[in-house]
Motif scaffolding. Structure first.
Motif, PDB file in Angstrom:
ATOM      1  N   ILE A  21       0.850  -1.197   0.000  1.00  0.00           N
ATOM      2  CA  ILE A  21       0.000   0.000   0.000  1.00  0.00           C
ATOM      3  C   ILE A  21       0.876   1.234   0.000  1.00  0.00           C
ATOM      4  O   ILE A  21       1.733   1.404   0.873  1.00  0.00           O
ATOM      5  CB  ILE A  21      -0.933   0.028   1.229  1.00  0.00           C
ATOM      6  N   ASP A  22       0.666   2.090  -1.003  1.00  0.00           N
ATOM      7  CA  ASP A  22       1.327   3.394  -1.061  1.00  0.00           C
ATOM      8  C   ASP A  22       0.297   4.444  -0.674  1.00  0.00           C
ATOM      9  O   ASP A  22      -0.708   4.607  -1.364  1.00  0.00           O
ATOM     10  CB  ASP A  22       1.852   3.647  -2.475  1.00  0.00           C
ATOM     11  N   ASN A  23       0.525   5.146   0.420  1.00  0.00           N
ATOM     12  CA  ASN A  23      -0.424   6.192   0.820  1.00  0.00           C
ATOM     13  C   ASN A  23       0.213   7.579   0.824  1.00  0.00           C
ATOM     14  O   ASN A  23      -0.295   8.502   1.469  1.00  0.00           O
ATOM     15  CB  ASN A  23      -1.066   5.872   2.176  1.00  0.00           C
ATOM     16  N   THR A  24       1.297   7.734   0.054  1.00  0.00           N
ATOM     17  CA  THR A  24       1.913   9.060  -0.085  1.00  0.00           C
ATOM     18  C   THR A  24       2.003   9.507  -1.539  1.00  0.00           C
ATOM     19  O   THR A  24       2.394  10.636  -1.818  1.00  0.00           O
ATOM     20  CB  THR A  24       3.328   9.071   0.526  1.00  0.00           C
ATOM     21  N   GLY A  25       1.676   8.623  -2.468  1.00  0.00           N
ATOM     22  CA  GLY A  25       1.632   9.010  -3.872  1.00  0.00           C
ATOM     23  C   GLY A  25       2.940   8.895  -4.621  1.00  0.00           C
ATOM     24  O   GLY A  25       3.032   9.323  -5.772  1.00  0.00           O
ATOM     25  N   ASP A  26       3.964   8.290  -4.008  1.00  0.00           N
ATOM     26  CA  ASP A  26       5.258   8.200  -4.687  1.00  0.00           C
ATOM     27  C   ASP A  26       5.504   6.833  -5.318  1.00  0.00           C
ATOM     28  O   ASP A  26       6.586   6.587  -5.872  1.00  0.00           O
ATOM     29  CB  ASP A  26       6.395   8.551  -3.724  1.00  0.00           C
ATOM     30  N   GLY A  27       4.519   5.939  -5.228  1.00  0.00           N
ATOM     31  CA  GLY A  27       4.690   4.619  -5.830  1.00  0.00           C
ATOM     32  C   GLY A  27       5.552   3.672  -5.027  1.00  0.00           C
ATOM     33  O   GLY A  27       5.883   2.590  -5.503  1.00  0.00           O
ATOM     34  N   VAL A  28       5.913   4.060  -3.832  1.00  0.00           N
ATOM     35  CA  VAL A  28       6.711   3.207  -2.944  1.00  0.00           C
ATOM     36  C   VAL A  28       5.826   2.789  -1.770  1.00  0.00           C
ATOM     37  O   VAL A  28       5.156   3.637  -1.155  1.00  0.00           O
ATOM     38  CB  VAL A  28       7.954   3.956  -2.423  1.00  0.00           C
ATOM     39  N   GLU A  29       5.844   1.513  -1.449  1.00  0.00           N
ATOM     40  CA  GLU A  29       4.979   1.030  -0.393  1.00  0.00           C
ATOM     41  C   GLU A  29       5.335   1.648   0.971  1.00  0.00           C
ATOM     42  O   GLU A  29       6.514   1.742   1.322  1.00  0.00           O
ATOM     43  CB  GLU A  29       5.002  -0.492  -0.312  1.00  0.00           C
ATOM     44  N   ASP A  30       4.269   2.079   1.677  1.00  0.00           N
ATOM     45  CA  ASP A  30       4.420   2.596   3.038  1.00  0.00           C
ATOM     46  C   ASP A  30       3.950   1.584   4.061  1.00  0.00           C
ATOM     47  O   ASP A  30       4.357   1.623   5.227  1.00  0.00           O
ATOM     48  CB  ASP A  30       3.612   3.887   3.186  1.00  0.00           C
ATOM     49  N   LEU A  31       3.053   0.686   3.616  1.00  0.00           N
ATOM     50  CA  LEU A  31       2.502  -0.354   4.481  1.00  0.00           C
ATOM     51  C   LEU A  31       2.434  -1.658   3.690  1.00  0.00           C
ATOM     52  O   LEU A  31       2.288  -1.639   2.463  1.00  0.00           O
ATOM     53  CB  LEU A  31       1.096   0.023   4.959  1.00  0.00           C
TER      54      LEU A  31
END
Ligand code: CA
Length: 268
Positions: free
Chosen positions: A93-103
């Protein structure tokens, strides 16, 4: 999935072992994917067919993430197939919009067979981002094909089990358009669907309208489309997690990207 603020990516993986750490690696691919490489055919439980993200139908505070694996399970195979204990199944899940998973949410069965229990990890911050992964702290576990919907300690519900393949695809027409993709024409398979094994016998998918053809100055097929996957009673193993949105969403960036991977340490 049109209109939903999520990205949909299906992925199959290869992997490496690095140093003393057991790392799982992935090479993602995009779009629906059924048996599209020898690697996935050899390990069907790691062959992601589709990934879905949708509003929980009975709880506006929850979102549902679904990864389907093991394409083209026939009725006679039900009760004999389950997840692969050598595979890490993972939602990212990316929740910052950078295409890198945060969760990430990770799952792995403890044993083979339909009596298996599946350990669930997260959602939580990943130890690594990108194509290599390792397990984060465990949240709980669920039995294969447990349909009780009993929440884990963090409020997440998990279902893993066989379901009808929900992906709509007029597969036989696809084979008529591109016959060399039809495995029924290649040994040792038999032509179970009766699709011509010569040249192309169709130039478009079915289901278009006269208005579409007029608008685009074309002559696509007006024959109604047929959902080959469900009409032939093909099934998949669905990995479904219903998650409180509060565990995934970033209030500063209320658009969530979701993709999934399956990974092994062996590379096959
Ligand atoms: Ca991010």
């Amino acid at each position: 999935m049109k209109g939903n603020p999520v990205r949909i990516v299906g992925g199959m993986t290869l992997a490496l072992v690095a140093g003393a750490l057991l790392l799982y690696g992935a090479h993602p691919v995009r779009g629906s994917d059924h048996q599209d490489s020898p690697t996935t055919v050899n390990r069907p439980a790691a062959d992601i067919t589709d990934v879905f993200a949708y509003q929980a139908p009975h709880n506006p505070n929850n979102v549902v993430l679904q990864m389907d694996v093991w394409p083209l399970i026939t009725h006679s195979q039900l009760g004999m197939v389950a997840l692969d204990p050598a595979v890490m199944y993972q939602f990212k899940i990316d929740n910052t919009g950078d295409g890198v998973e945060d969760l990430v949410i990770q799952l792995q069965p403890t044993t083979a067979g339909t009596g298996q229990s599946i350990n669930v990890y997260g959602p939580g911050k990943p130890n690594e981002t990108g194509t290599y992964s390792s397990f984060i702290p465990q949240t709980g576990s669920v039995a294969f094909n447990d349909r009780s919907g009993t929440p884990l300690s963090n409020g997440m519900k998990v279902f893993v089990g066989p379901t009808k393949d929900p992906f709509f695809f007029d597969l036989l027409t696809f084979f008529n358009i591109i016959p060399d993709r039809y495995y029924g024409c290649h040994a040792p398979f038999t032509n179970a669907f009766g699709v011509p094994c010569g040249g192309a016998t169709a130039s478009s998918f079915n289901g278009f309208t006269s208005a579409f053809n007029q608008q685009h100055s074309t002559s696509c097929s007006l024959t109604p489309a047929s959902d080959t996957l469900s009409s032939h009673q093909f099934n998949v193993i669905a990995i479904v997690v219903e998650v409180p949105k509060s565990l995934l969403l970033n209030p500063a960036h209320p658009v969530m990207g979701v993709w999934a991977t399956t990974s092994t340490t062996s590379g096959s």
